[in-house]
Each structure stands twice: as structure tokens, then as C-alpha cells.
Design a protein around this motif. Structure first.
Motif, PDB file in Angstrom:
ATOM      1  N   ALA A  21     -73.944 116.260 -30.884  1.00 38.72           N
ATOM      2  CA  ALA A  21     -72.381 115.307 -29.920  1.00 38.72           C
ATOM      3  C   ALA A  21     -71.339 116.453 -29.656  1.00 38.72           C
ATOM      4  CB  ALA A  21     -72.438 114.006 -30.792  1.00 38.72           C
ATOM      5  N   VAL A  22     -70.841 115.801 -29.091  1.00 38.83           N
ATOM      6  CA  VAL A  22     -69.557 116.387 -28.393  1.00 38.83           C
ATOM      7  C   VAL A  22     -68.686 115.700 -27.617  1.00 38.83           C
ATOM      8  CG1 VAL A  22     -70.812 118.648 -28.007  1.00 38.83           C
ATOM      9  CG2 VAL A  22     -70.243 117.538 -26.354  1.00 38.83           C
ATOM     10  N   MET A  23     -67.440 116.071 -28.319  1.00 38.43           N
ATOM     11  CA  MET A  23     -66.071 115.803 -28.093  1.00 38.43           C
ATOM     12  C   MET A  23     -65.051 116.277 -27.342  1.00 38.43           C
ATOM     13  SD  MET A  23     -63.838 112.994 -30.650  1.00 38.43           S
ATOM     14  CE  MET A  23     -63.513 114.605 -31.842  1.00 38.43           C
ATOM     15  N   GLU A  24     -64.475 115.749 -26.618  1.00 37.57           N
ATOM     16  CA  GLU A  24     -64.170 116.400 -25.225  1.00 37.57           C
ATOM     17  C   GLU A  24     -62.277 115.724 -25.938  1.00 37.57           C
ATOM     18  OE1 GLU A  24     -62.389 117.164 -20.899  1.00 37.57           O
ATOM     19  OE2 GLU A  24     -63.914 116.042 -20.960  1.00 37.57           O
ATOM     20  N   SER A  25     -61.496 116.313 -26.475  1.00 37.49           N
ATOM     21  CA  SER A  25     -59.730 115.857 -26.610  1.00 37.49           C
ATOM     22  C   SER A  25     -59.205 116.202 -25.912  1.00 37.49           C
ATOM     23  CB  SER A  25     -59.343 116.878 -28.191  1.00 37.49           C
ATOM     24  OG  SER A  25     -60.610 116.472 -29.211  1.00 37.49           O
ATOM     25  N   SER A  59     -64.578 106.583 -25.966  1.00 26.67           N
ATOM     26  CA  SER A  59     -63.198 107.034 -25.432  1.00 26.67           C
ATOM     27  C   SER A  59     -62.065 106.048 -25.944  1.00 26.67           C
ATOM     28  CB  SER A  59     -63.769 106.910 -23.901  1.00 26.67           C
ATOM     29  OG  SER A  59     -61.784 107.250 -23.402  1.00 26.67           O
ATOM     30  N   TRP A  60     -61.531 106.681 -27.037  1.00 24.25           N
ATOM     31  CA  TRP A  60     -60.309 106.135 -27.560  1.00 24.25           C
ATOM     32  C   TRP A  60     -59.248 106.790 -27.498  1.00 24.25           C
ATOM     33  CZ3 TRP A  60     -61.929 102.686 -32.167  1.00 24.25           C
ATOM     34  CH2 TRP A  60     -63.028 102.149 -31.844  1.00 24.25           C
ATOM     35  N   VAL A  61     -58.570 106.259 -27.008  1.00 24.66           N
ATOM     36  CA  VAL A  61     -56.853 106.572 -26.848  1.00 24.66           C
ATOM     37  C   VAL A  61     -55.689 106.310 -27.790  1.00 24.66           C
ATOM     38  CG1 VAL A  61     -54.777 106.624 -25.003  1.00 24.66           C
ATOM     39  CG2 VAL A  61     -57.473 106.610 -24.388  1.00 24.66           C
ATOM     40  N   TYR A  62     -55.234 106.628 -28.882  1.00 26.04           N
ATOM     41  CA  TYR A  62     -53.690 107.211 -29.394  1.00 26.04           C
ATOM     42  C   TYR A  62     -52.589 107.401 -29.072  1.00 26.04           C
ATOM     43  CZ  TYR A  62     -58.549 106.849 -32.131  1.00 26.04           C
ATOM     44  OH  TYR A  62     -59.957 106.587 -32.625  1.00 26.04           O
ATOM     45  N   ARG A  63     -51.466 107.215 -29.192  1.00 28.29           N
ATOM     46  CA  ARG A  63     -50.117 107.614 -29.565  1.00 28.29           C
ATOM     47  C   ARG A  63     -49.095 108.213 -29.812  1.00 28.29           C
ATOM     48  NH1 ARG A  63     -46.434 102.673 -27.237  1.00 28.29           N
ATOM     49  NH2 ARG A  63     -45.347 104.577 -27.290  1.00 28.29           N
ATOM     50  N   SER A  77     -66.039 111.235 -26.335  1.00 25.71           N
ATOM     51  CA  SER A  77     -67.258 111.482 -26.637  1.00 25.71           C
ATOM     52  C   SER A  77     -69.130 111.781 -25.755  1.00 25.71           C
ATOM     53  CB  SER A  77     -67.445 110.750 -27.760  1.00 25.71           C
ATOM     54  OG  SER A  77     -68.146 108.968 -27.760  1.00 25.71           O
ATOM     55  N   PHE A  78     -69.553 112.380 -25.747  1.00 24.58           N
ATOM     56  CA  PHE A  78     -70.680 112.314 -25.212  1.00 24.58           C
ATOM     57  C   PHE A  78     -72.186 112.582 -26.737  1.00 24.58           C
ATOM     58  CE2 PHE A  78     -67.254 114.221 -22.958  1.00 24.58           C
ATOM     59  CZ  PHE A  78     -67.471 113.569 -20.984  1.00 24.58           C
TER      60      PHE A  78
END
Length: 270
Positions: A21-25, A59-63, A77-78
Motif C-alpha cells: 500500500a502506498v499513500m500520496e501526500s 482520501s483524507w484532508v487536514y487543515r 491512498s492506493f
């Protein structure tokens, strides 16, 4: 978002490895006064982008809340590096543009042109936010996560991130030491909702990124002070692996993907 050429190189480099598993940040510098507007636009574009060309699993979004980092972070995430390469977030948008007219595109139809112009303006506004960004690919294993049961993540929970480089390049050794020191006792006996870590895969970034979730700022403050339940016996193992300076950031959760739709954080939002 990330340059596809770099993703293809990443895939070639891992072609003989088992899928992971990989995650694009993606880190964005959105002006603080425009973050709410960006989040609404991100929801619109994310909902529109869901289609057969997408390969994402989350997909998660943070401020940003505290620290000196970017104002918005998007984690996508993939299931594998191959899925990250094959993902096309603009595919469904192109299809929507092509079918903007009820009877198909017609160069002489004012209705077709108006609908397409509105979509073009929408895409341009979103692309404008993406113009000033950096990104990286990180690898993660769901086994490197601990969480309380039945957590309601549909809130503006506090997301605390720590970035570290290692002395021995044994990234999992550092990550597991942090889990034993802070995350597991915090989840089992303390106020931490959940936490884990990811490791560097491609792009510019720290070797290890640890993350922790708390219901609110008050719980986070208690967790690192009056109600600290960290297991101090593992602290030396962790700090012995840390090389150079590290970076800490505090974010607030604003939304994530649920059943193919971007869900704004909060029980009264969608």
C-alpha cells in the motif's frame, strides 16, 4: 497530482517487489482565509472525479492548526504503486465536460458551450490551488496502526504528525519504537483515538512519519501532560534511532472519502 513520469519510475523500481500500500501526500499552501472555500471546491471536484479511472482506496484532508508547515494536507491512498500510476483523477471530469450537453457536444449549441465553460472555470479554479504544492509517496502497512474500537472519525479530530530521519536507515525500527513508546499505550490506556506510521517511498520527505489522532485539542494537551501514559522504557530505543532535527505539525481533520463521496467532517455535513 504528482508528476506521472516520477510515478512510472517508481513502479519500475518496485516491479519485482510484492505489492504494498502506498499513500500520496500532497502539501498545499492555501491562504488561511481561503481554506474553507478550497475544501468546498475539493469536495465538488473529488465527487465529480469518482469513476472507472480512479484507483484510490481512501482520501483524507487536514487543515493546519499549529506549526510551520503547509496549510492543507491531502493524503490519498492506493493498494499498490501500480494503482498510483494508473490513477486518473481527471478522467471523470473530462467525461463530464464531453457530455455537458444533453444530446452530446455541439459546437453551435449555446447550452453546450455554457455548461462546458462552467466546468472549465471549475477546473481552472481547482488547478489554481494545486499550482503551489509539493508531494511525496509514502509506504504504509495497516498492521502498523493501533486504534480504539468504534471510533467516530466524522469529526474535526486533531491529527498530530511527527517527521523523523533515522541513523541506521532501519525505518521500521524507529516506527515500532514510537508505537511501543507512545501510540499503543496512548490508545490502550489513554486519550489517543488511534495512530501509526508510514515510511518514505518516493519524492522528498522524511524517513518516518508518525501520526496520532485525538478527539480535540484539550485531549491532546492532557495526553502530553497530566494524563501522559507513554511507556518510557521504549523512549531510549526511539531517540537512539533519530538522526538530526525533526518536525512536528498539528492539523484538524476537515473531511475524507466515504463510499465514493467526499464527506465533510461533522455529523451535520455531507
Amino acid at each position: 497530482i504528482m508528476n506521472k513520469f516520477n510515478l512510472i519510475l517508481m513502479l519500475f523500481a518496485t516491479i519485482n517487489m510484492s505489492a504494498q500500500a502506498v499513500m500520496e501526500s500532497t502539501y498545499l499552501d492555501v491562504p488561511a482565509t481561503k481554506i474553507d472555500r478550497f475544501v468546498e471546491l475539493h469536495k465538488t471536484m473529488t465527487d465529480m472525479a469518482q469513476g472507472e479511472d480512479r484507483t484510490i482506496v481512501g482520501s483524507w484532508v487536514y487543515r493546519h492548526w499549529y506549526g510551520s508547515g503547509p496549510t492543507v494536507v491531502v493524503y490519498t491512498s492506493f493498494a499498490s504503486a501500480e494503482d498510483a500510476v494508473n490513477d486518473d483523477p481527471w478522467g471523470a471530469f473530462r467525461q463530464a465536460w464531453q457530455s455537458a450537453a444533453p444530446d452530446g457536444w455541439n459546437a453551435n449549441s449555446s447550452k453546450s458551450n455554457e455548461r462546458q465553460k462552467r466546468l472549465e472555470a471549475l477546473g481552472q479554479r481547482y488547478a489554481g490551488y494545486l499550482a503551489d504544492h509539493t508531494d511525496e509517496i509514502r509506504s504504509y502497512n495497516t498492521e502498523n496502526f493501533a486504534g480504539k474500537p468504534d471510533v467516530d472519525w466524522d469529526t474535526n479530530f486533531v491529527f498530530v504528525v511527527g517527521n523523523y530521519n533515522t541513523k541506521s536507515a532501519n525505518w521500521n525500527k524507529l516506527g515500532q519504537a514510537f508505537m511501543n513508546w507512545q501510540t499503543k499505550p496512548g490508545v490502550e490506556k489513554g486519550l489517543q483515538l488511534g495512530g501509526g506510521y508510514s515510511v518514505h517511498f518516493s519524492g522528498s520527505g522524511y524517513d518516518v512519519q508518525v501520526f496520532q489522532g485525538f478527539a480535540n485539542i484539550r485531549d491532546f494537551a492532557k495526553a502530553i501532560s497530566s494524563e501522559n501514559v507513554a511507556d518510557s522504557q521504549y523512549a531510549p530505543d526511539f531517540w537512539a534511532e533519530v538522526a538530526g532535527d525533526h518536525e512536528d505539525q498539528i492539523y484538524l481533520h476537515v473531511g475524507h472519502l466515504v463510499d465514493g463521496k467526499f464527506n465533510l467532517a461533522g455529523p451535520d455535513k455531507e
